[in-house]
Motif scaffolding. Sequence first.
Motif, short mmCIF file in Angstrom:
data_model
loop_
_atom_site.label_atom_id
_atom_site.label_comp_id
_atom_site.label_asym_id
_atom_site.label_seq_id
_atom_site.Cartn_x
_atom_site.Cartn_y
_atom_site.Cartn_z
N PRO A 222 5.63 5.81 8.21
CA PRO A 222 5.27 4.39 8.10
C PRO A 222 4.39 4.13 6.89
CG PRO A 222 3.98 5.43 9.82
CD PRO A 222 4.98 6.46 9.36
N PHE A 223 4.42 2.89 6.46
CA PHE A 223 3.67 2.47 5.28
C PHE A 223 2.20 2.26 5.66
CE2 PHE A 223 2.14 -1.08 2.61
CZ PHE A 223 2.28 -0.48 1.37
N GLY A 224 1.31 2.96 4.99
CA GLY A 224 -0.12 2.83 5.25
C GLY A 224 -0.79 1.95 4.21
N VAL A 225 -1.91 1.33 4.59
CA VAL A 225 -2.65 0.44 3.70
C VAL A 225 -3.96 1.12 3.31
CG1 VAL A 225 -3.84 -1.77 3.52
CG2 VAL A 225 -1.62 -1.63 4.66
N ASP A 226 -4.07 1.49 2.03
CA ASP A 226 -5.28 2.13 1.52
C ASP A 226 -5.85 1.45 0.29
OD1 ASP A 226 -5.58 4.41 3.31
OD2 ASP A 226 -3.72 5.14 2.45
N THR A 227 -5.06 0.59 -0.36
CA THR A 227 -5.49 -0.05 -1.60
C THR A 227 -5.15 -1.54 -1.54
OG1 THR A 227 -3.36 0.24 -2.73
CG2 THR A 227 -4.94 2.07 -2.87
N PRO A 228 -5.71 -2.35 -2.44
CA PRO A 228 -5.32 -3.77 -2.50
C PRO A 228 -3.83 -3.96 -2.73
CG PRO A 228 -7.37 -3.43 -3.70
CD PRO A 228 -6.85 -2.06 -3.33
N GLU A 229 -3.22 -3.06 -3.51
CA GLU A 229 -1.77 -3.17 -3.76
C GLU A 229 -0.98 -2.91 -2.48
OE1 GLU A 229 -4.05 -2.67 -7.29
OE2 GLU A 229 -3.92 -1.29 -5.58
N ASP A 230 -1.44 -1.93 -1.68
CA ASP A 230 -0.80 -1.67 -0.39
C ASP A 230 -0.90 -2.89 0.52
OD1 ASP A 230 -0.33 0.96 -1.17
OD2 ASP A 230 -2.09 1.75 -0.12
N LEU A 231 -2.06 -3.54 0.52
CA LEU A 231 -2.27 -4.69 1.38
C LEU A 231 -1.32 -5.83 0.98
CD1 LEU A 231 -3.82 -6.18 3.58
CD2 LEU A 231 -5.56 -6.76 1.86
N ALA A 232 -1.16 -6.04 -0.31
CA ALA A 232 -0.24 -7.09 -0.77
C ALA A 232 1.18 -6.81 -0.31
CB ALA A 232 -0.31 -7.21 -2.29
N GLN A 233 1.59 -5.54 -0.39
CA GLN A 233 2.93 -5.18 0.04
C GLN A 233 3.09 -5.34 1.55
OE1 GLN A 233 4.32 -1.40 -1.39
NE2 GLN A 233 6.12 -1.38 -0.08
N ALA A 234 2.06 -4.94 2.31
CA ALA A 234 2.12 -5.08 3.77
C ALA A 234 2.22 -6.55 4.17
CB ALA A 234 0.90 -4.43 4.41
N ARG A 235 1.48 -7.41 3.48
CA ARG A 235 1.56 -8.84 3.78
C ARG A 235 2.96 -9.37 3.51
NH1 ARG A 235 -4.30 -10.17 1.04
NH2 ARG A 235 -5.51 -10.28 3.02
N LYS A 236 3.57 -8.92 2.44
CA LYS A 236 4.92 -9.39 2.12
C LYS A 236 5.91 -8.94 3.19
CE LYS A 236 6.13 -9.11 -2.15
NZ LYS A 236 6.56 -8.57 -3.49
N ILE A 237 5.77 -7.68 3.63
CA ILE A 237 6.70 -7.15 4.64
C ILE A 237 6.54 -7.88 5.97
CG2 ILE A 237 7.24 -5.11 6.04
CD1 ILE A 237 6.43 -3.40 3.60
N LEU A 238 5.31 -8.00 6.43
CA LEU A 238 5.07 -8.54 7.77
C LEU A 238 5.20 -10.05 7.84
CD1 LEU A 238 2.20 -6.24 9.04
CD2 LEU A 238 4.63 -6.09 9.50
N GLU A 239 4.81 -10.74 6.78
CA GLU A 239 4.94 -12.19 6.82
C GLU A 239 6.41 -12.61 6.78
OE1 GLU A 239 2.39 -13.47 3.67
OE2 GLU A 239 0.56 -13.13 4.84
N ALA A 240 7.27 -11.74 6.24
CA ALA A 240 8.72 -12.02 6.26
C ALA A 240 9.28 -11.95 7.67
CB ALA A 240 9.46 -11.05 5.35
N ARG A 241 8.57 -11.26 8.57
CA ARG A 241 9.06 -11.12 9.95
C ARG A 241 8.61 -12.26 10.85
NH1 ARG A 241 7.34 -4.77 10.70
NH2 ARG A 241 8.86 -3.88 9.27
N VAL A 242 7.62 -13.04 10.36
CA VAL A 242 7.06 -14.11 11.20
C VAL A 242 8.01 -15.30 11.25
CG1 VAL A 242 5.15 -15.72 11.45
CG2 VAL A 242 4.72 -13.39 10.69
#
Length: 242
Positions: A222-242
Amino acid sequence: MTPIILIPARLGSTRLPDKVLADIAGKPMIAQRAREAGLGPVAVACGEAEIEAAVRAAGGEAVMTDPDLPSGSDRICAALRVLDPQERFDTVINLQGDLPSIDPAYLRAVLEPLADPQCDIATLVAPITSAAEAAAPSVVKCVCAFAEGRNIAPALYFSRNQVPSGEGPLWHHIGIYAYRRAALARFVSLPPSALEQREKLEQLRALEAGMRIGVARVSVAPFGVDTPEDLAQARKILEARV
């Protein structure tokens, strides 16, 4: 098994401060997908009052623990004693709060090795798919071998180095654990071990003490969040599911 999912959380992160409170799709990153597994209650074992307040504001369950506890395992053990003094739950899933995109099916998969009564602790691995992944010290490798047609194997060792040598698959360890309740209590009572301190890998303490760790394999880490860049990617992935 009667499992409970506990998520240890502290604010300390050098690369992404306060990352467990980071907002994704309108809620704190922590604990977003654990409830979807439908395995049992989910609670956050908090090291700071800010985390407790954020989790409760989002409708989650939280319990404060001593901020000076040395590890996430110690934190979930302490939270378990508060949440379940009657010992209704015999299995504890330790889920990291920085895996917001985790497939809930992985939480069901991590329980599978515990079907073997000789297994004390269960965890997950996924195949390593690139030379860069294999060489990265941040990717923990598990030494294990799956018999043909089997998705469960004993863990023989964990390392930040590329092991084992020779031809064959390499396995990326995913830091999600399922403990038998008694195994968790025993584990946190043990002193740090020599190999644990050498590799900076807590799970080696269990192996050095003769505890048995079983692994279930899944398709991808699974994709982990450790940096600001990771957080931006996680937001893109999860907000697409909402």
